[in-house]
Scaffold this motif. Structure first.
Motif, mmCIF file in Angstrom:
data_model
loop_
_atom_site.group_PDB
_atom_site.id
_atom_site.type_symbol
_atom_site.label_atom_id
_atom_site.label_comp_id
_atom_site.label_asym_id
_atom_site.label_seq_id
_atom_site.Cartn_x
_atom_site.Cartn_y
_atom_site.Cartn_z
ATOM 1 N N GLU A 118 0.864 -1.185 0.000
ATOM 2 C CA GLU A 118 0.000 0.000 0.000
ATOM 3 C C GLU A 118 0.888 1.217 0.000
ATOM 4 N N ASN A 119 0.499 2.243 -0.725
ATOM 5 C CA ASN A 119 1.279 3.468 -0.787
ATOM 6 C C ASN A 119 2.753 3.192 -1.102
ATOM 7 N N ARG A 176 2.990 -3.470 3.415
ATOM 8 C CA ARG A 176 2.176 -3.172 4.592
ATOM 9 C C ARG A 176 2.038 -4.420 5.470
HETATM 10 C C1 LIG Z 1 -1.399 6.409 1.958
HETATM 11 O O1 LIG Z 1 -1.095 7.760 1.666
HETATM 12 C C2 LIG Z 1 -2.185 8.635 1.759
HETATM 13 C C3 LIG Z 1 -1.772 10.036 1.359
HETATM 14 O O2 LIG Z 1 -0.474 10.061 0.872
HETATM 15 C C4 LIG Z 1 -2.747 8.632 3.168
HETATM 16 O O3 LIG Z 1 -3.869 9.436 3.226
HETATM 17 C C5 LIG Z 1 -3.095 7.230 3.556
HETATM 18 O O4 LIG Z 1 -3.517 7.187 4.906
HETATM 19 C C6 LIG Z 1 -1.937 6.298 3.362
HETATM 20 N N1 LIG Z 1 -2.386 4.940 3.634
HETATM 21 C C7 LIG Z 1 -1.679 4.103 4.389
HETATM 22 C C8 LIG Z 1 -2.290 2.764 4.577
HETATM 23 O O5 LIG Z 1 -0.620 4.368 4.875
#
Ligand SMILES: *[C@@H]1O[C@H](CO)[C@@H](O)[C@H](O)[C@H]1NC(C)=O
Ligand SMILES: *[C@@H]1O[C@H](CO)[C@@H](O)[C@H](O)[C@H]1NC(C)=O
Ligand SMILES: *[C@@H]1O[C@H](CO)[C@@H](O)[C@H](O)[C@H]1NC(C)=O
Ligand SMILES: *[C@@H]1O[C@H](CO)[C@@H](O)[C@H](O)[C@H]1NC(C)=O
Ligand SMILES: *[C@@H]1O[C@H](CO)[C@@H](O)[C@H](O)[C@H]1NC(C)=O
Ligand SMILES: *[C@@H]1O[C@H](CO)[C@@H](O)[C@H](O)[C@H]1NC(C)=O
Length: 420
Positions: A252-253, A257
């Motif tokens: 994720e991102n 994760r």
């Molecule tokens: C992924 O990144 C976004 C914004 O960059 C953020 O809002 C989100 O919480 C992040 N998700 C995780 C699972 O870290």
């Protein structure tokens, strides 16, 4: 043309895709005992909450469904009733049945499983009318999106429709998993898109289905294979499924994760439910925010019917009649999956922007049909040489013709209800 495609396919697939799916599935089942434990230790959602959700949500989901006013009756609450009328096609009248679902050709000895129809309790459900369907579908395009169960489903529809007009195969991918057919006199296009996770997945399998590395799942990215084509479709049947039970690393991102069942990797076990929920969230978000408005049927999880073992440990499915209502209960895994499906679908109702999203809740009616699977008859005459041969059973996919044909009765009825 379609015949030659199939010929090629069956040659090519001798070490076939379904076995692979089953192998994978079974591997995950093997690990499932452990994985289930991990799931409940590591998952945010508690077991009881999920089970409660899944047993108690049909009504809520149906009531809050996006197309509420169109539901004349709950088509998914019903019974299988004996019906002497023969199926709409046979292995002789439809030449598009893939080898592993072609149970009659493969020598399945009993045929009673063909003589049942799904009867909703609160209303009638007419048999599928291919003429009516094709009439509605003039100049339209329809896609099934998902895994091999979606391919199973498209074959059923193809076989029924091809009694009216022969389908012309116009496209297939290299592995014959995604395909497109045309029904020329109706200018109707029917597609199946193979995307077993619906989200982006790197799958490291050789042609024998042996995996050289864990699946890498991108939980925040949909599979472009279907999203890129979505604007072409007027109607879509989309479904997730059992692939989420496999070992996978979750991204994720842009970062790892966690994972599902990856001991020794020092990663957080997130449970398949974590990934499935994220995936469906993405799917529903995409569908409801797309500028393209299609009629979308979301199909719920399909139970398998292995008894006394899994595919690799002698599990079989040799019943020849449907279950009675109280003879069977949904497995924990299917309860969890269906619970997530209903919960996530319910959420989108609040911010729906004109997409016609319908629940195709086939889980229960499928659960009642342990008699509808190929079992050993996924192979051609499995016992021809040895009555006691050890044969791999398929208790997940459906014989064609078979109970999966009724899914199309329901889909057509939902279409008609939506138009009146
Ligand atoms: C992924 O990144 C976004 C914004 O960059 C953020 O809002 C989100 O919480 C992040 N998700 C995780 C699972 O870290
Ligand atoms: C279903 O949910 C309601 C509350 O939403 C609860 O009162 C009821 O006991 C539940 N039924 C079952 C069978 O879990
Ligand atoms: C259809 O199945 C029957 C057995 O039920 C078999 O005799 C026949 O050859 C099959 N036809 C085709 C075209 O596969
Ligand atoms: C067939 O349908 C498509 C829309 O799906 C339309 O663009 C096209 O003009 C139609 N072709 C004919 C010959 O009517
Ligand atoms: C496992 O990961 C944690 C942090 O993610 C780290 O502190 C720990 O040293 C790792 N253990 C091993 C055996 O690599
Ligand atoms: C199914 O197979 C089991 C084990 O071989 C056997 O005991 C049972 O009688 C079979 N049932 C039917 C309906 O054939």
């Amino acid at each position: 043309m379609v015949r030659s495609e199939l010929k090629k396919q069956s040659n090519k697939n001798h070490v076939n895709v379904i076995v692979i799916v089953l192998m994978k599935l079974a591997l995950s089942c093997l690990l499932l005992g452990l994985a289930i434990h991990l799931l409940f230790f590591f998952s945010d959602s508690s077991h009881s909450e999920l089970l409660r959700a899944s047993t108690n949500q049909t009504q809520t989901a149906a009531n809050n469904n996006v197309d509420e006013e169109e539901e004349k009756c709950d088509l998914f609450v019903g019974d299988w009733v004996a019906d002497p009328s023969p199926p709409l096609y046979t292995n002789e009248s439809c030449l598009l049945i893939e080898d592993h679902q072609n149970c009659m050709r493969n020598g399945r000895p009993d045929s009673e499983f063909l003589y049942w129809r799904w009867a909703p309790r609160a209303c009638g459900l007419p048999r599928f009318s291919p003429t009516k369907f094709l009439h509605i579908m003039r100049d339209k395009s329809w896609a099934f999106i998902g895994d091999s169960i979606s391919r199973n489903h498209v074959q059923s529809l193809l076989c029924i429709l091809s009694q009216i007009e022969a389908a012309q195969g116009v496209y297939h991918d290299e592995e014959f998993k995604s395909k497109i057919w045309k029904f020329p006199s109706y200018n109707f296009t029917l597609s199946v898109i193979w995307t077993p996770f619906l989200i982006k997945a790197d799958i490291f399998e050789d042609s024998n289905g042996l995996s050289s590395s864990e699946i890498q799942l991108r939980l925040d990215t949909l599979d472009h294979k279907w999203t890129n084509q979505y604007h072409n479709f007027n109607y879509v049947v989309i479904a997730g499924g059992k692939w989420f039970l496999k070992t996978a690393i979750y991204h994720e991102n842009g970062t790892v994760r966690g994972c599902h069942y990856c001991p020794g990797k020092n990663l957080t076990e997130l449970g398949f439910d974590y990934a499935y929920r994220k995936a469906l969230r993405q799917v529903f978000h995409f569908l409801t925010n797309s500028n393209h408005k299609a009629t979308v049927f979301f199909r719920t999880t399909t139970p398998d019917h292995f008894e006394n073992g899994e595919w690799f440990s002698g599990g079989y499915c040799n019943r020849t009649v449907p279950f009675e209502e109280d003879q069977v209960r949904l497995s924990d895994v299917d309860s969890i999956m269906r619970g997530i499906e209903l919960q996530e679908l319910e959420k989108v109702a609040a911010w729906e922007h004109g997409v016609r999203l319908k629940l195709l809740d086939t889980t229960r009616l499928a659960l009642l049909r342990p008699d509808g699977h190929p079992g050993p008859y996924r192979q051609f005459h499995p016992f021809a040489n040895d009555m006691n041969a050890k044969i791999q059973n398929d208790c997940l996919h459906w014989c064609l013709p078979g109970p999966i044909d009724s899914w199309n009765d329901i889909v057509l009825q939902m279409l008609l209800n939506g138009r009146s």
